[in-house]
Write a protein that holds these residues in place. Sequence first.
Motif, PDB file in Angstrom:
ATOM      1  N   PHE A   1      47.364  28.997  32.078  1.00 55.53           N
ATOM      2  CA  PHE A   1      46.018  29.108  32.640  1.00 55.53           C
ATOM      3  C   PHE A   1      45.053  28.886  31.486  1.00 55.53           C
ATOM      4  CE2 PHE A   1      42.135  31.071  34.167  1.00 55.53           C
ATOM      5  CZ  PHE A   1      42.077  30.609  35.471  1.00 55.53           C
ATOM      6  N   MET A   2      44.311  27.775  31.556  1.00 55.92           N
ATOM      7  CA  MET A   2      43.381  27.446  30.469  1.00 55.92           C
ATOM      8  C   MET A   2      41.982  27.893  30.826  1.00 55.92           C
ATOM      9  SD  MET A   2      44.733  23.741  29.325  1.00 55.92           S
ATOM     10  CE  MET A   2      43.452  23.625  28.119  1.00 55.92           C
ATOM     11  N   ASP A   3      41.314  28.472  29.855  1.00 53.30           N
ATOM     12  CA  ASP A   3      39.942  28.919  30.106  1.00 53.30           C
ATOM     13  C   ASP A   3      39.134  28.715  28.824  1.00 53.30           C
ATOM     14  OD1 ASP A   3      37.857  29.910  31.559  1.00 53.30           O
ATOM     15  OD2 ASP A   3      38.800  31.815  32.047  1.00 53.30           O
TER      16      ASP A   3
ATOM     17  N   PRO B   1      41.679  30.304  46.147  1.00 53.36           N
ATOM     18  CA  PRO B   1      40.695  30.401  45.058  1.00 53.36           C
ATOM     19  C   PRO B   1      41.376  30.284  43.695  1.00 53.36           C
ATOM     20  CG  PRO B   1      41.115  32.568  45.997  1.00 53.36           C
ATOM     21  CD  PRO B   1      41.852  31.589  46.861  1.00 53.36           C
ATOM     22  N   LEU B   2      40.606  29.832  42.726  1.00 52.74           N
ATOM     23  CA  LEU B   2      41.141  29.706  41.369  1.00 52.74           C
ATOM     24  C   LEU B   2      41.407  31.092  40.792  1.00 52.74           C
ATOM     25  CD1 LEU B   2      41.599  28.063  38.712  1.00 52.74           C
ATOM     26  CD2 LEU B   2      39.181  28.415  38.240  1.00 52.74           C
ATOM     27  N   ARG B   3      42.639  31.314  40.341  1.00 50.01           N
ATOM     28  CA  ARG B   3      42.946  32.564  39.635  1.00 50.01           C
ATOM     29  C   ARG B   3      44.179  32.336  38.760  1.00 50.01           C
ATOM     30  NH1 ARG B   3      47.302  35.208  41.694  1.00 50.01           N
ATOM     31  NH2 ARG B   3      47.964  34.574  43.771  1.00 50.01           N
ATOM     32  N   GLN B   4      44.326  33.203  37.779  1.00 49.96           N
ATOM     33  CA  GLN B   4      45.486  33.072  36.897  1.00 49.96           C
ATOM     34  C   GLN B   4      46.737  33.501  37.659  1.00 49.96           C
ATOM     35  OE1 GLN B   4      44.924  34.939  33.081  1.00 49.96           O
ATOM     36  NE2 GLN B   4      47.090  34.782  32.546  1.00 49.96           N
ATOM     37  N   ALA B   5      47.744  32.626  37.708  1.00 52.43           N
ATOM     38  CA  ALA B   5      48.972  32.931  38.457  1.00 52.43           C
ATOM     39  C   ALA B   5      49.775  34.023  37.753  1.00 52.43           C
ATOM     40  CB  ALA B   5      49.837  31.669  38.550  1.00 52.43           C
TER      41      ALA B   5
ATOM     42  N   ALA C   1      53.013  23.837  35.020  1.00 55.78           N
ATOM     43  CA  ALA C   1      51.796  23.972  35.828  1.00 55.78           C
ATOM     44  C   ALA C   1      50.640  24.362  34.921  1.00 55.78           C
ATOM     45  CB  ALA C   1      52.013  25.049  36.887  1.00 55.78           C
ATOM     46  N   ILE C   2      49.528  23.653  35.056  1.00 55.34           N
ATOM     47  CA  ILE C   2      48.332  24.014  34.272  1.00 55.34           C
ATOM     48  C   ILE C   2      47.157  24.174  35.225  1.00 55.34           C
ATOM     49  CG2 ILE C   2      46.800  23.392  32.371  1.00 55.34           C
ATOM     50  CD1 ILE C   2      48.903  21.559  31.259  1.00 55.34           C
ATOM     51  N   ASP C   3      46.578  25.361  35.241  1.00 53.78           N
ATOM     52  CA  ASP C   3      45.390  25.605  36.062  1.00 53.78           C
ATOM     53  C   ASP C   3      44.253  26.068  35.168  1.00 53.78           C
ATOM     54  OD1 ASP C   3      46.398  25.148  38.785  1.00 53.78           O
ATOM     55  OD2 ASP C   3      47.751  26.812  38.324  1.00 53.78           O
ATOM     56  N   GLY C   4      43.056  25.978  35.708  1.00 56.12           N
ATOM     57  CA  GLY C   4      41.900  26.465  34.961  1.00 56.12           C
ATOM     58  C   GLY C   4      40.630  25.859  35.504  1.00 56.12           C
ATOM     59  N   PRO C   5      39.487  26.419  35.082  1.00 55.11           N
ATOM     60  CA  PRO C   5      38.207  25.917  35.594  1.00 55.11           C
ATOM     61  C   PRO C   5      37.821  24.571  34.996  1.00 55.11           C
ATOM     62  CG  PRO C   5      37.836  27.616  33.945  1.00 55.11           C
ATOM     63  CD  PRO C   5      39.324  27.548  34.145  1.00 55.11           C
ATOM     64  N   ALA C   6      36.792  23.957  35.585  1.00 58.25           N
ATOM     65  CA  ALA C   6      36.286  22.674  35.091  1.00 58.25           C
ATOM     66  C   ALA C   6      35.830  22.841  33.643  1.00 58.25           C
ATOM     67  CB  ALA C   6      35.110  22.240  35.965  1.00 58.25           C
TER      68      ALA C   6
ATOM     69  N   THR D   1      49.815  29.066  41.402  1.00 59.96           N
ATOM     70  CA  THR D   1      49.720  30.099  42.446  1.00 59.96           C
ATOM     71  C   THR D   1      50.330  29.628  43.766  1.00 59.96           C
ATOM     72  OG1 THR D   1      47.467  29.320  42.877  1.00 59.96           O
ATOM     73  CG2 THR D   1      47.684  31.311  41.539  1.00 59.96           C
ATOM     74  N   ASP D   2      50.065  28.360  44.171  1.00 58.20           N
ATOM     75  CA  ASP D   2      50.463  27.890  45.510  1.00 58.20           C
ATOM     76  C   ASP D   2      51.422  26.709  45.533  1.00 58.20           C
ATOM     77  OD1 ASP D   2      48.952  29.685  46.823  1.00 58.20           O
ATOM     78  OD2 ASP D   2      47.190  28.406  47.004  1.00 58.20           O
ATOM     79  N   VAL D   3      51.142  25.707  44.712  1.00 59.98           N
ATOM     80  CA  VAL D   3      51.918  24.462  44.830  1.00 59.98           C
ATOM     81  C   VAL D   3      53.331  24.673  44.281  1.00 59.98           C
ATOM     82  CG1 VAL D   3      51.971  21.975  44.351  1.00 59.98           C
ATOM     83  CG2 VAL D   3      49.770  23.141  44.600  1.00 59.98           C
ATOM     84  N   PHE D   4      53.399  25.165  43.037  1.00 60.11           N
ATOM     85  CA  PHE D   4      54.698  25.462  42.426  1.00 60.11           C
ATOM     86  C   PHE D   4      54.687  26.868  41.822  1.00 60.11           C
ATOM     87  CE2 PHE D   4      55.159  20.784  42.438  1.00 60.11           C
ATOM     88  CZ  PHE D   4      56.408  20.700  43.028  1.00 60.11           C
ATOM     89  N   PRO D   5      54.722  27.912  42.697  1.00 56.73           N
ATOM     90  CA  PRO D   5      54.714  29.270  42.142  1.00 56.73           C
ATOM     91  C   PRO D   5      55.952  29.566  41.297  1.00 56.73           C
ATOM     92  CG  PRO D   5      54.962  29.308  44.545  1.00 56.73           C
ATOM     93  CD  PRO D   5      54.700  27.894  44.166  1.00 56.73           C
ATOM     94  N   ASN D   6      57.019  28.741  41.475  1.00 56.13           N
ATOM     95  CA  ASN D   6      58.230  28.937  40.670  1.00 56.13           C
ATOM     96  C   ASN D   6      58.337  27.939  39.525  1.00 56.13           C
ATOM     97  OD1 ASN D   6      59.115  31.068  42.309  1.00 56.13           O
ATOM     98  ND2 ASN D   6      59.930  29.595  43.803  1.00 56.13           N
TER      99      ASN D   6
END
Length: 222
Positions: free
Chosen positions: A139-141, A185-189, A4-9, A128-133
Amino acid sequence: MIIAIDGPAGSGKSTVAKLLASRLNFTHIETGSMYRAVAWKAQKLGLDLSDAERVAETAKNLDLHFIPGPDGQKVRVDGEDASPYLKSVSQAAAQVAGYAGVREILVARQRLMGAEGDSVMEGRDIGTDVFPNAEIKFFMDADPVERGHRRYEELKAQGRDVDLDHIIEQVKKRDHEDRNRAVSPLRQADGAILIDTTKRTIEQVVEEMLERVQSYSATKIP
Ligand code: DC
């Protein structure tokens, strides 16, 4: 395995996710383009984008596929290649991504897609939501000013007449919207590895992530 990779635009998520997926031979799932596809289709149908229920109905009926090809992945929406149009619907995509009904439908699809096999899935709420496991979460920033510069260079390269200060302001505004919206909301899992891409090359970032994946595999996979 799900990465999983999350982060802002502008944090470099999409570029890095694509390279990481190709190095690992995983499927790359760019969930932002799903929100963009819903926004594009709703606009094409002439819907009022503030009508959350009708927009969610559009999301539900959407026939959406990622088609791999020699020039990268294409997004097919109701039989039409929507890829060329998706970059230009950022504001509308942010609006539809704020609707709980739309998110519910797209998150369910993302879970099905992830269940099909090894994937690198990127977005804002994957860890955080789709695949919390998910087995591995990143988390890229990056500094917003540097993200603004990146976006400015990208638009200039497309021959667009753009103002750097305005772009930096837009980046900060979208961050604020993404981090403060009521739903997901966007946040680091929890458990996500923070990767700060400020002043680092794409290659350096991909190498660090590959090392993390390899050390995970070495400890967890017999
Ligand atoms: O990553 P992107 O800029 O293509 O995303 C488009 C919009 O969708 C952006 O406003 C953030 C939102 N989004 C989201 O809310 N959740 C995701 N998993 C992916 C994107």
